[in-house]
Design a protein around this motif. Structure first.
Motif: not given
Length: 209
Positions: A143-155, A193-200
């Motif tokens: 899953a990604k947000t409208a801005e393309g943010i999701g698991a694996g995205t950098t901080l 670390g420096d990446k998104v691991a999950g979102m809710a």
């Protein structure tokens, strides 16, 4: 959305994967099967937590007052009775102190159980329902947000996308941001670390039970 309505969409597996805290959690279709070992451990941890904290609440404020000073003309019988009372009071105080320590440990154990549940479904996602309806949506890995943010995205990319929209680092260690137009609801981004691991998306004002 109520639990029955959520299940009726066909997007969720029908068997709960967690009942911790009084919420009922389901995974998306094709998600992991219920882990009965973990669920049994969750139930035992929660039962102990409720029992110990109920006993601690009942014991609070019931510690006996210290014995008064014996008068100079007190008899040996009076002294023996006072000593016995003091010993009983000390024993009660020690038992109460242990109860309070055990109750505190049970709170820590509940936090560990919650974190273990969150970790178990961080990548696959889950949907959590309170008695009053939907409480939390944990997104699957793709899953990604409208801005393309999701698991694996950098901080760095997360902060660039939402830094101006209220993104903040919470005490939980997650990055949170209010959902526009949905009072009480917020995005939560778990970072490893420096990446998104999950979102809710979650409303923490809604209590499980």
């Amino acid at each position: 959305m109520a639990k029955d309505a959520g299940l009726a969409t066909g997007a969720l597996e029908s068997v709960p994967v967690s009942l911790l805290d009084g919420c009922t959690d389901f995974v998306y279709k094709g998600g992991p099967a219920p882990d009965q070992t973990r669920m049994t451990a969750e139930a035992a941890t929660e039962a102990r937590y409720k029992d110990l904290n109920a006993k601690a609440d009942a014991a609070e404020g019931k510690t006996p007052a210290p014995a008064g000073t014996l008068p100079p003309n007190a008899s040996a019988k009076d002294a023996a009775a006072a000593a016995a009372g003091a010993a009983a009071g000390a024993k009660d105080s020690a038992a109460t102190a242990k109860l309070m320590a055990d109750a505190t440990q049970s709170i820590a154990d509940m936090w560990v159980a919650r974190e273990a549940k969150d970790k178990a479904f961080l990548a696959t996602g889950r949907v959590s329902f309170a008695a009053t309806g939907l409480r939390e949506l944990v997104a699957p890995a793709e899953a990604k947000t409208a801005e393309g943010i999701g698991a694996g995205t950098t901080l760095e990319a997360l902060q660039q996308a939402y830094g101006a929209k209220g993104l903040q680092l919470a005490k939980s260690g997650k990055y949170v941001m209010p959902v526009e137009g949905q009072q009480g609801w917020q995005y939560e981004f778990t970072v490893d670390g420096d990446k998104v691991a999950g979102m809710a998306v979650v409303n923490r004002d809604i209590k499980c039970a």
